[in-house]
Write an enzyme that holds these catalytic residues in place. Structure first.
Site, mmCIF file in Angstrom:
data_model
loop_
_atom_site.group_PDB
_atom_site.id
_atom_site.type_symbol
_atom_site.label_atom_id
_atom_site.label_comp_id
_atom_site.label_asym_id
_atom_site.label_seq_id
_atom_site.Cartn_x
_atom_site.Cartn_y
_atom_site.Cartn_z
ATOM 1 C CG HIS A 262 29.029 27.850 65.746
ATOM 2 N ND1 HIS A 262 27.569 28.344 65.669
ATOM 3 C CD2 HIS A 262 28.824 26.575 66.002
ATOM 4 C CE1 HIS A 262 26.728 27.227 66.032
ATOM 5 N NE2 HIS A 262 27.502 26.138 66.077
ATOM 6 C CG HIS A 301 22.375 33.002 60.733
ATOM 7 N ND1 HIS A 301 21.829 32.028 60.082
ATOM 8 C CD2 HIS A 301 22.499 32.964 62.019
ATOM 9 C CE1 HIS A 301 21.782 30.872 61.188
ATOM 10 N NE2 HIS A 301 22.277 31.571 62.085
ATOM 11 C CG ASP A 357 26.415 35.227 68.340
ATOM 12 O OD1 ASP A 357 25.886 34.965 69.618
ATOM 13 O OD2 ASP A 357 26.687 34.614 67.590
HETATM 14 N N1 CMC Z 1 30.137 41.179 57.432
HETATM 15 C C1 CMC Z 1 30.502 41.714 56.219
HETATM 16 N N2 CMC Z 1 30.117 41.088 54.943
HETATM 17 C C2 CMC Z 1 29.630 39.733 55.383
HETATM 18 C C3 CMC Z 1 29.216 39.348 56.760
HETATM 19 C C4 CMC Z 1 29.612 40.176 57.748
HETATM 20 N N3 CMC Z 1 29.293 39.782 58.995
HETATM 21 N N4 CMC Z 1 28.819 38.111 56.476
HETATM 22 C C5 CMC Z 1 28.691 37.928 55.307
HETATM 23 N N5 CMC Z 1 29.427 38.960 54.588
HETATM 24 C C6 CMC Z 1 29.430 38.703 52.960
HETATM 25 C C7 CMC Z 1 30.639 38.024 52.600
HETATM 26 O O1 CMC Z 1 31.733 38.638 52.646
HETATM 27 C C8 CMC Z 1 29.913 37.592 51.319
HETATM 28 O O2 CMC Z 1 30.216 38.728 50.230
HETATM 29 P P1 CMC Z 1 30.365 38.319 48.698
HETATM 30 O O3 CMC Z 1 29.434 37.594 48.290
HETATM 31 O O4 CMC Z 1 30.988 39.874 48.145
HETATM 32 O O5 CMC Z 1 31.745 37.584 48.863
HETATM 33 C C9 CMC Z 1 28.595 37.388 51.540
HETATM 34 O O6 CMC Z 1 28.314 38.293 52.414
HETATM 35 C C10 CMC Z 1 28.020 35.989 51.843
HETATM 36 O O7 CMC Z 1 28.944 35.640 53.041
HETATM 37 P P2 CMC Z 1 29.170 34.093 53.204
HETATM 38 O O8 CMC Z 1 30.646 33.947 54.236
HETATM 39 O O9 CMC Z 1 29.400 33.312 52.005
HETATM 40 O O10 CMC Z 1 28.151 33.499 54.112
HETATM 41 P P3 CMC Z 1 28.080 32.273 54.739
HETATM 42 O O11 CMC Z 1 26.784 31.523 54.790
HETATM 43 O O12 CMC Z 1 29.013 31.224 54.407
HETATM 44 O O13 CMC Z 1 28.578 32.708 56.409
HETATM 45 C C11 CMC Z 1 28.171 33.642 58.600
HETATM 46 C C12 CMC Z 1 27.735 32.955 57.261
HETATM 47 C C13 CMC Z 1 27.508 33.494 59.567
HETATM 48 C C14 CMC Z 1 29.690 32.733 58.863
HETATM 49 C C15 CMC Z 1 28.805 35.202 58.156
HETATM 50 O O14 CMC Z 1 27.546 35.822 57.623
HETATM 51 C C16 CMC Z 1 29.786 35.734 59.327
HETATM 52 O O15 CMC Z 1 31.049 35.489 58.993
HETATM 53 N N6 CMC Z 1 29.113 36.559 59.943
HETATM 54 C C17 CMC Z 1 29.899 37.181 61.119
HETATM 55 C C18 CMC Z 1 30.018 36.272 62.198
HETATM 56 C C19 CMC Z 1 28.839 35.958 63.186
HETATM 57 O O16 CMC Z 1 28.217 36.906 63.239
HETATM 58 N N7 CMC Z 1 28.533 34.621 63.216
HETATM 59 C C20 CMC Z 1 27.432 34.380 64.056
HETATM 60 C C21 CMC Z 1 26.266 33.732 63.333
HETATM 61 S S1 CMC Z 1 24.826 33.523 64.328
HETATM 62 C C22 CMC Z 1 25.126 32.426 65.562
HETATM 63 C C23 CMC Z 1 25.046 30.810 65.205
HETATM 64 O O17 CMC Z 1 24.017 30.452 64.813
HETATM 65 O O18 CMC Z 1 26.341 30.228 65.132
#
Ligand code: CMC
Length: 422
Positions: A262, A301, A357
């Site tokens: 986050h 996201h 971010d």
């Molecule tokens: N790098 C590589 N792969 C990713 C990433 C990433 N940053 N984000 C998602 N994926 C892949 C993930 O491995 C999954 O792949 P698969 O379907 O093959 O298993 C797919 O994309 C869906 O990901 P998810 O984890 O199920 O998506 P989520 O909605 O639960 O998570 C997130 C959203 C923001 C936590 C995630 O994209 C992430 O970890 N990003 C990096 C951390 C980040 O930049 N966070 C800041 C968010 S913006 C600030 C805020 O509003 O808090």
């Protein structure tokens, strides 16, 4: 109005669809072997937990609006305190309303001296988010009447207090970590400029930052002010739902924001860029991410399946800051990462775009903030959104104590085995 028709054997049910939703409680009339039918939704990916009129996001189209105003227009024309007014009160203020609002927030910037003692009691190298979380939660002990959450006057007064004191607390956590005395807020400076002075003032009577840097931080504050039902706002609403004051609720919000998925992501982006170190190592890093070796931080996201509109605004602010402070070589690595990722099937297929971010950390670094302060710089403006949601949660007649269900997956009933027989 359309209905969702469910048919299971002899049992049928028609659940009315309104506002694009069905009432999850309507499912419970349908019997299963485990009782009434329930929805299972880890991470609340497809569950609306409240009705809110504060912020609208269309993740597919990359749209973010506060009370109907597009984020791009607010970032261009507004101040952070004006956006805070909008979020909390629902309308843009008139000139006199804004003057009085700014005065009320700024007159509450001072904190009780004992709060500094609390911050100073931590190890100098403790993470500033932990110090901020403790100091915000401690404010309830200084303002016990903040527990009168049903009293609108008390809610307003404590909103002014928290909004006013956040920069003071945030700056104090930083000053303590560098062994410097906290700087008191100054009436001569506006909200954002004063925050920078409380952080960086040395021996000057009043420290003034370059106005271009003040505006860049103001824009970042506007971009971070609210983002509807994100993890920390949900934490604030959850804690508020059991009848808690603003300080206790926002203390929980700070804890949620601290996590690297986050608010902690901007800190993680800078670490990642440093680890990559040079342009030629970018393709190898991207390959590693695709093969499951970590994530491309600052990408992806839960809601945006398009370019995060906040990231677009930040990218413009980066240029202004680097014009004052000189180019950071890490920017080149970030731009190259973005270029490769936006053309790579792995990221395209999963709709992973830069989020807020990805570039914000580079600006914070150019403003001389140490990496550990980055999430604190998210928490200060997000307080405006937390206050708006806390208020909305407490005044929404539909709301009840937040208490989700579970699917029990543990052992069946069994008999206690005495210690000597195990
Ligand atoms: N790098 C590589 N792969 C990713 C990433 C990433 N940053 N984000 C998602 N994926 C892949 C993930 O491995 C999954 O792949 P698969 O379907 O093959 O298993 C797919 O994309 C869906 O990901 P998810 O984890 O199920 O998506 P989520 O909605 O639960 O998570 C997130 C959203 C923001 C936590 C995630 O994209 C992430 O970890 N990003 C990096 C951390 C980040 O930049 N966070 C800041 C968010 S913006 C600030 C805020 O509003 O808090």
């Amino acid at each position: 109005m359309a209905d969702l028709h469910i048919s299971m054997g002899d049992v049928t049910a028609d659940l009315p669809i309104s506002e694009g939703t069905v009432r999850a409680t309507g499912l419970s009339a349908i019997p299963t072997e485990r009782g009434g039918l329930t929805s299972y939704d880890p991470g609340f990916v497809n569950t609306a937990a409240c009705r809110s009129s504060i912020t609208y996001i269309d993740g597919e189209a990359g749209i973010l609006e506060h009370r109907g105003y597009p984020i791009e227009e607010l970032a261009e024309h507004s101040t952070f305190l004006e956006v805070a007014y909008l979020l909390i009160n629902g309308e843009l203020p008139t000139a006199s309303e804004l003057e009085s609002w700014d005065y009320q927030v700024n007159r509450h910037r001072l904190v009780h001296e004992n709060v500094y003692d609390i911050i100073n009691s931590f190890r100098y190298d403790a993470h500033p988010m932990a110090k901020l979380m403790a100091s915000v939660a401690s404010l309830m002990t200084f303002y016990p009447s903040s527990r009168k959450i049903a009293d609108p006057e008390s809610r307003v007064l404590n909103s002014f207090r928290l909004l006013g004191k956040m920069p003071t607390l945030a700056a104090a956590t930083y000053r303590q970590s560098i062994g410097r005395h906290a700087v008191y807020p100054s009436d001569e400076l506006g909200y954002v400029e004063n925050f920078l002075a409380m952080l960086f003032q040395s021996q000057q009577r009043v420290w003034r930052a370059d106005p271009r840097l003040v505006r860049a931080l103001e824009i970042l504050f506007i971009l971070h002010a609210d983002h509807e039902q994100n993890c920390s706002t949900t934490a604030v609403r959850t804690v508020a739902s059991s009848g808690n004051d603003l300080y206790t609720s926002c203390g929980a919000g700070i804890g949620a924001l601290f996590g690297p998925l986050h608010g902690g992501a901007n800190e993680a982006v800078l670490k990642m860029l440093r680890e990559i170190g040079s342009l030629d190592r970018v393709p190898e890093f991207i390959e590693g991410v695709k093969n499951g070796k970590g994530r491309l931080m600052g990408f992806g996201h839960r809601v945006y399946k398009n370019y995060d509109p906040r990231a677009k605004v930040i990218k413009k602010a980066v240029d202004d800051v680097f014009e004052v402070r000189g180019m950071n070589p890490l920017l080149k690595i970030a731009v190259e990462l973005e270029r490769i990722a936006l053309n790579d099937e792995y990221f395209v297929k999963r709709k992973l775009y830069p989020n807020v971010d990805f570039y914000s950390g580079l600006i914070y670094e150019a403003l001389n903030f140490p990496t550990e302060m980055f999430t604190v710089l998210f928490a200060v403006p997000r307080t405006a959104g937390w206050i708006a949601h806390w208020q909305e949660q407490l005044t929404d007649p539909d709301q009840r104590i937040i208490r989700p269900k579970q699917i029990y997956s543990g052992s069946e009933r069994r008999t206690y085995v005495p210690l000597e027989d195990r």
